[in-house]
Design a protein around this motif. Structure first.
Motif, PDB file in Angstrom:
ATOM      1  N   PRO A  13      -2.164  12.077   7.939  1.00  0.00           N
ATOM      2  CA  PRO A  13      -1.823  13.145   6.999  1.00  0.00           C
ATOM      3  C   PRO A  13      -0.708  14.013   7.585  1.00  0.00           C
ATOM      4  N   LEU A  14       0.260  14.358   6.748  1.00  0.00           N
ATOM      5  CA  LEU A  14       1.390  15.170   7.157  1.00  0.00           C
ATOM      6  C   LEU A  14       1.253  16.575   6.589  1.00  0.00           C
ATOM      7  N   LEU A  15       2.084  17.478   7.047  1.00  0.00           N
ATOM      8  CA  LEU A  15       2.082  18.843   6.556  1.00  0.00           C
ATOM      9  C   LEU A  15       2.219  18.843   5.031  1.00  0.00           C
ATOM     10  N   GLY A  16       1.336  19.551   4.355  1.00  0.00           N
ATOM     11  CA  GLY A  16       1.344  19.606   2.901  1.00  0.00           C
ATOM     12  C   GLY A  16       0.392  18.618   2.248  1.00  0.00           C
ATOM     13  N   CYS A  17      -0.216  17.738   3.029  1.00  0.00           N
ATOM     14  CA  CYS A  17      -1.185  16.760   2.515  1.00  0.00           C
ATOM     15  C   CYS A  17      -2.477  17.482   2.137  1.00  0.00           C
ATOM     16  N   GLU A  18      -3.182  16.965   1.136  1.00  0.00           N
ATOM     17  CA  GLU A  18      -4.477  17.535   0.759  1.00  0.00           C
ATOM     18  C   GLU A  18      -5.493  17.393   1.883  1.00  0.00           C
ATOM     19  N   ILE A  19      -5.337  16.388   2.719  1.00  0.00           N
ATOM     20  CA  ILE A  19      -6.190  16.220   3.898  1.00  0.00           C
ATOM     21  C   ILE A  19      -5.495  16.961   5.037  1.00  0.00           C
ATOM     22  N   ASP A  20      -6.154  17.951   5.581  1.00  0.00           N
ATOM     23  CA  ASP A  20      -5.548  18.851   6.561  1.00  0.00           C
ATOM     24  C   ASP A  20      -5.194  18.123   7.866  1.00  0.00           C
ATOM     25  N   PRO A  21      -3.890  18.037   8.197  1.00  0.00           N
ATOM     26  CA  PRO A  21      -3.490  17.362   9.432  1.00  0.00           C
ATOM     27  C   PRO A  21      -3.915  18.113  10.694  1.00  0.00           C
ATOM     28  N   LYS A  22      -4.310  19.382  10.564  1.00  0.00           N
ATOM     29  CA  LYS A  22      -4.829  20.112  11.714  1.00  0.00           C
ATOM     30  C   LYS A  22      -6.254  19.675  12.027  1.00  0.00           C
ATOM     31  N   LEU A  49       2.646   7.150  -0.829  1.00  0.00           N
ATOM     32  CA  LEU A  49       2.483   7.752   0.499  1.00  0.00           C
ATOM     33  C   LEU A  49       3.389   8.974   0.633  1.00  0.00           C
ATOM     34  N   ILE A  50       4.620   8.844   0.190  1.00  0.00           N
ATOM     35  CA  ILE A  50       5.565   9.968   0.261  1.00  0.00           C
ATOM     36  C   ILE A  50       5.064  11.120  -0.599  1.00  0.00           C
ATOM     37  N   GLN A  51       4.677  10.817  -1.825  1.00  0.00           N
ATOM     38  CA  GLN A  51       4.217  11.844  -2.764  1.00  0.00           C
ATOM     39  C   GLN A  51       2.974  12.566  -2.245  1.00  0.00           C
ATOM     40  N   ASN A  52       2.062  11.824  -1.607  1.00  0.00           N
ATOM     41  CA  ASN A  52       0.808  12.407  -1.128  1.00  0.00           C
ATOM     42  C   ASN A  52       0.884  12.891   0.320  1.00  0.00           C
ATOM     43  N   LYS A  53       2.073  12.775   0.913  1.00  0.00           N
ATOM     44  CA  LYS A  53       2.338  13.279   2.261  1.00  0.00           C
ATOM     45  C   LYS A  53       1.501  12.581   3.335  1.00  0.00           C
ATOM     46  N   PHE A  54       1.611  11.250   3.343  1.00  0.00           N
ATOM     47  CA  PHE A  54       0.982  10.423   4.366  1.00  0.00           C
ATOM     48  C   PHE A  54       2.045   9.599   5.080  1.00  0.00           C
ATOM     49  N   GLU A  55       1.779   9.288   6.332  1.00  0.00           N
ATOM     50  CA  GLU A  55       2.589   8.344   7.092  1.00  0.00           C
ATOM     51  C   GLU A  55       1.725   7.121   7.387  1.00  0.00           C
ATOM     52  N   LEU A  56       2.257   5.942   7.154  1.00  0.00           N
ATOM     53  CA  LEU A  56       1.529   4.708   7.425  1.00  0.00           C
ATOM     54  C   LEU A  56       1.433   4.502   8.929  1.00  0.00           C
ATOM     55  N   MET A  57       0.208   4.333   9.417  1.00  0.00           N
ATOM     56  CA  MET A  57      -0.015   4.076  10.834  1.00  0.00           C
ATOM     57  C   MET A  57      -0.235   2.582  11.080  1.00  0.00           C
ATOM     58  N   GLU A  58      -1.089   1.984  10.241  1.00  0.00           N
ATOM     59  CA  GLU A  58      -1.429   0.568  10.425  1.00  0.00           C
ATOM     60  C   GLU A  58      -1.888  -0.016   9.095  1.00  0.00           C
ATOM     61  N   GLU A  59      -1.520  -1.260   8.854  1.00  0.00           N
ATOM     62  CA  GLU A  59      -1.939  -1.986   7.662  1.00  0.00           C
ATOM     63  C   GLU A  59      -2.799  -3.162   8.102  1.00  0.00           C
ATOM     64  N   ASP A  60      -4.033  -3.216   7.605  1.00  0.00           N
ATOM     65  CA  ASP A  60      -4.906  -4.343   7.937  1.00  0.00           C
ATOM     66  C   ASP A  60      -4.563  -5.567   7.091  1.00  0.00           C
ATOM     67  N   PHE A  61      -4.354  -5.347   5.805  1.00  0.00           N
ATOM     68  CA  PHE A  61      -3.913  -6.424   4.924  1.00  0.00           C
ATOM     69  C   PHE A  61      -3.347  -5.845   3.646  1.00  0.00           C
ATOM     70  N   PHE A  62      -2.594  -6.647   2.929  1.00  0.00           N
ATOM     71  CA  PHE A  62      -1.999  -6.276   1.639  1.00  0.00           C
ATOM     72  C   PHE A  62      -1.997  -7.558   0.825  1.00  0.00           C
ATOM     73  N   VAL A  63      -2.939  -7.710  -0.094  1.00  0.00           N
ATOM     74  CA  VAL A  63      -3.112  -8.979  -0.804  1.00  0.00           C
ATOM     75  C   VAL A  63      -3.369  -8.768  -2.286  1.00  0.00           C
ATOM     76  N   GLN A  64      -3.101  -9.808  -3.049  1.00  0.00           N
ATOM     77  CA  GLN A  64      -3.423  -9.808  -4.470  1.00  0.00           C
ATOM     78  C   GLN A  64      -4.928  -9.971  -4.621  1.00  0.00           C
ATOM     79  N   GLU A  65      -5.508  -9.286  -5.598  1.00  0.00           N
ATOM     80  CA  GLU A  65      -6.964  -9.204  -5.741  1.00  0.00           C
ATOM     81  C   GLU A  65      -7.678 -10.553  -5.745  1.00  0.00           C
ATOM     82  N   ASP A  66      -7.106 -11.560  -6.360  1.00  0.00           N
ATOM     83  CA  ASP A  66      -7.797 -12.849  -6.436  1.00  0.00           C
ATOM     84  C   ASP A  66      -7.587 -13.708  -5.195  1.00  0.00           C
ATOM     85  N   LEU A  67      -6.907 -13.164  -4.190  1.00  0.00           N
ATOM     86  CA  LEU A  67      -6.672 -13.911  -2.954  1.00  0.00           C
ATOM     87  C   LEU A  67      -7.416 -13.310  -1.762  1.00  0.00           C
TER      88      LEU A  67
END
Length: 107
Positions: A13-22, A49-67
């Motif tokens: 979470p970055l500054l301005g995120c609904e989840i408090d980065p502190k 991610l930009i709109q919600n003020k998050f920075e991507l740290m790690e991606e476990d997977f990114f797949v189509q639902e039926d796969l």
């Protein structure tokens, strides 16, 4: 009907995120994105991610639902999130699981 892409990620979470980065050093979350293809889904996800003020740290997977095989194929939470993503056209975040700055196992 557009497919739904699913990703499991760790976010900072970055500054301005609904989840408090502190309070939280990071969060793990499953995301659902309705898109015509993976490139479009990744663009929507990146924009969210930009709109919600998050920075991507790690991606476990990114797949189509039926796969992807679910640990719990009867999960109503997953089914509801897929339907919401499909109906709204927005990135849908599941429940956030966060960790603080003093967690020795965190990044």
């Amino acid at each position: 009907m557009k497919p739904v892409f699913i990703t499991v990620v760790d976010l900072k979470p970055l500054l301005g995120c609904e989840i408090d980065p502190k309070e939280y050093n990071g969060v793990s979350v499953r995301c659902y994105i309705s898109a015509n293809n993976e490139a479009e889904a990744r663009k929507q996800f990146s924009d969210a991610l930009i709109q919600n003020k998050f920075e991507l740290m790690e991606e476990d997977f990114f797949v189509q639902e039926d796969l992807v095989e679910w640990e719990n194929p009867g999960s109503t939470e997953a089914s509801d999130a897929r339907s919401e993503a499909r109906n709204s056209g927005k990135v849908v975040f599941s429940d956030f699981n966060g960790w603080g700055h003093d967690d020795p196992d965190a990044y």
